[in-house]
Design an enzyme around this catalytic site. Structure first.
Site, PDB file in Angstrom:
ATOM      1  N   SER A 125       0.794  -1.282  -0.076  1.00 46.33           N
ATOM      2  CA  SER A 125      -0.106  -0.093  -0.107  1.00 46.33           C
ATOM      3  C   SER A 125       0.799   1.361   0.143  1.00 46.33           C
ATOM      4  O   SER A 125       0.376   2.467   0.087  1.00 46.33           O
ATOM      5  CB  SER A 125      -0.879  -0.053   1.173  1.00 46.33           C
ATOM      6  OG  SER A 125      -2.243  -0.555   0.910  1.00 46.33           O
TER       7      SER A 125
ATOM      8  N   LYS B  88       0.095   3.459  -2.931  1.00 49.02           N
ATOM      9  CA  LYS B  88      -1.072   4.661  -2.689  1.00 49.02           C
ATOM     10  C   LYS B  88      -0.291   6.072  -2.765  1.00 49.02           C
ATOM     11  O   LYS B  88      -1.158   7.015  -3.266  1.00 49.02           O
ATOM     12  CB  LYS B  88      -1.750   4.574  -1.564  1.00 49.02           C
ATOM     13  CG  LYS B  88      -2.953   3.378  -1.517  1.00 49.02           C
ATOM     14  CD  LYS B  88      -3.490   3.114  -0.295  1.00 49.02           C
ATOM     15  CE  LYS B  88      -4.678   2.036  -0.331  1.00 49.02           C
ATOM     16  NZ  LYS B  88      -4.057   0.826  -0.168  1.00 49.02           N
TER      17      LYS B  88
ATOM     18  N   SER C  26      -5.649   3.720   4.673  1.00 51.36           N
ATOM     19  CA  SER C  26      -5.109   2.629   3.836  1.00 51.36           C
ATOM     20  C   SER C  26      -6.207   2.192   3.094  1.00 51.36           C
ATOM     21  O   SER C  26      -6.367   0.706   2.939  1.00 51.36           O
ATOM     22  CB  SER C  26      -4.188   1.583   4.261  1.00 51.36           C
ATOM     23  OG  SER C  26      -3.409   1.151   3.312  1.00 51.36           O
TER      24      SER C  26
END
Length: 504
Positions: free
Chosen positions: A145, A148, A328
């Site tokens: 993640s 991102k 997240s």
């Protein structure tokens, strides 16, 4: 994906930390995280300690297991009340660590068996961008993640951060029809909106109240409700996602309309059709407002010149994007990326129900291309989706560090506003329960980071202030790591070691 999101309640200590974090976020939102600002104010602004001046953790009295005798590491006064006290001010003249010092100091932490044999780390001077440590930083690894950050940078560079998402209701083609038009807000409150919140800023009850008033003004009291979700329509789920992740609520269908009660949460999977769920809730609210609704909602495109009967607006994009990173949220990140890609013309709107032109690879290509246009070295970046949930995604630690340096040096002020609200170690978001053990405590309240977690993959990318008061940027990826608790503790230790050393 990043560390899983938790319920709003949690433990009493967790609730207290989150309450304190609200004050931190409010302060950070004012100034951003640009180099011109950080000369005078420490990133994160506040730390957890009960004294007027927070001494380095090594100088605090400790008991046998390394816990502060007075509870200082958790910011707990002898009476049990958590407090926040400002750190000493940053100085642009604070000495930067040396490559030799960092190599010697971080070597043992980076060699922790829990991180496995494939570790990449990049450490940069936050004020100048100079690379201070390259430990396999150029090697493409699975970022989970932390990817991102790539999506967030592309979105923030392409779209006005003050942009809001409008959810409208318009008159249908027939005299008894109204159409709920999706506009990208997937955080609608199922009831009344809350102007003080990001999730739930706009409410379906408020929208229904407006529409009911408009209908009554026209002498109408009976309608059917339809849904138009043609804006940025695309496939709901990526073929590279594990079905178990969907079933566990770690990700949900990507749509351009949704409500807070239908968000995918760990242990609480989203409904199969969040947009239609929202339309059903709107119909119920319209009934509550005194309008008779006939039948159930179905899909129908709104007329091009339809009269608007009501509209509500989401929180600004910058706030929604910050929330997606803080929690997240895979689904929210994918939705924001798709919306931005279509709105800016980087991806054509879906031409059919399958939404082939707005599929996950197409949007990921837009993210990658937008970053390349902005000057980022994307030669070794492979994006399969925009959230980092797909294991085939690859990126070097150096690329993440490059993005963060753009924020800390002021070269990328829009992204700086996002970085300023990344989770704080031991306080907020996906870091609210990290850096609290003895191995990570030196960075508690000081480090900021975007987390990344998949089975065997663990990552952190963010900023920290070292013992000499120098702002540093770091990105560390380990994609052949051991068990989650051990790998997380090892990563926390790496960042805490960086925070505690002058490394000169």
């Amino acid at each position: 994906m990043g560390a899983t999101r938790r319920d709003a309640g949690g433990s009493p200590a967790g609730r207290s930390r989150r309450a304190l974090a609200g004050a931190v976020a409010a302060v950070l939102a004012v100034g951003g995280y640009v180099a011109l600002d950080v000369v005078d104010v420490v990133p994160g602004v506040l730390t957890l300690d009960s004294r007027e001046e927070a001494p380095p953790p090594s100088a605090r009295p400790q008991d046998g297991d390394g816990t502060d005798v007075d509870g200082g590491a958790l910011g707990v006064e002898p009476g049990g009340r958590e407090t926040l006290v400002p750190l000493a001010a940053l100085s642009s003249s604070a000495p930067a660590p040396t490559t030799a010092g960092l190599t010697a100091t971080l070597g043992q932490a980076l060699a922790d068996p829990a991180l496995g044999p494939a570790v990449g780390m990049d450490v940069r001077d936050g004020l100048t961008g100079e690379r201070l440590l390259d430990h396999g930083a150029q090697n493409p690894l699975t970022p989970a993640s932390t990817a991102k950050l790539l999506a967030a940078a592309a979105i923030s560079r392409s779209t006005d951060p003050a942009t809001t998402f409008a959810t409208r209701v318009v008159a249908g083609a027939g005299g008894g029809d109204v159409v709920l038009v999706a506009g990208g807000d997937t955080l609608l409150s199922p009831g009344k909106g809350d102007l003080g919140s990001v999730a739930g800023r706009a409410g379906l009850r408020d929208l229904a109240t407006q529409v009911a008033a408009s209908l009554r003004a026209e002498g109408r009291a009976r309608v059917s409700v339809h849904l138009d979700d043609t804006f940025a329509r695309g496939p709901a789920l990526a073929p590279t996602w594990e079905p178990a992740d969907v079933g566990l609520g770690l990700v949900g269908p990507v749509t351009m309309l949704g409500t807070t009660d239908a968000r995918a949460l760990p242990g609480h999977p989203a409904p199969d059709d969040p947009a239609l769920h929202a339309a059903s809730l709107f119909a119920a609210e319209l009934t509550r407002a005194g309008i008779t609704v006939t039948g159930g909602p179905g899909r129908r495109a709104a007329p091009a010149d339809a009269k608007e009967l009501g509209v509500v607006h989401s929180a600004p994009l910058v706030d929604v994007l910050a929330l997606a990173l803080d929690e997240s949220d895979n689904t929210l990140t994918e939705s924001l990326a798709r919306s931005a890609a279509v709105t800016t013309g980087g991806v054509a709107p879906g031409s059919d129900d399958a939404g082939s032109t707005t599929g996950f690879p197409a949007v990921a290509d837009w993210v990658r291309g937008r970053l390349g246009e902005s000057g980022l070295d994307i030669r070794h970046v492979v994006l399969v989706d925009s959230s980092g949930l797909s294991r085939a995604t690859r990126a070097p630690a150096s690329v993440l560090a490059d993005l963060l340096v753009g924020a800390t040096t002021g070269a990328d002020p829009r992204f700086a506003d996002i970085v300023a609200r990344l989770p704080v170690a031991g306080l907020t978001g996906t870091l609210d329960d990290r850096f609290l053990g003895s191995g990570g405590r030196d960075a508690a309240g000081i480090a900021r980071a975007k987390t990344g977690t998949l089975t065997g993959v663990h990552a952190l990318a963010g900023t920290v202030v070292d013992a000499d008061g120098r702002l540093l940027v770091y990105a560390v990826l380990a994609d052949r790591a051991g068990g989650t608790p051990q790998a997380r503790a090892a990563l926390d230790s790496v960042v805490a070691t960086l925070a505690a050393c002058g490394c000169r």
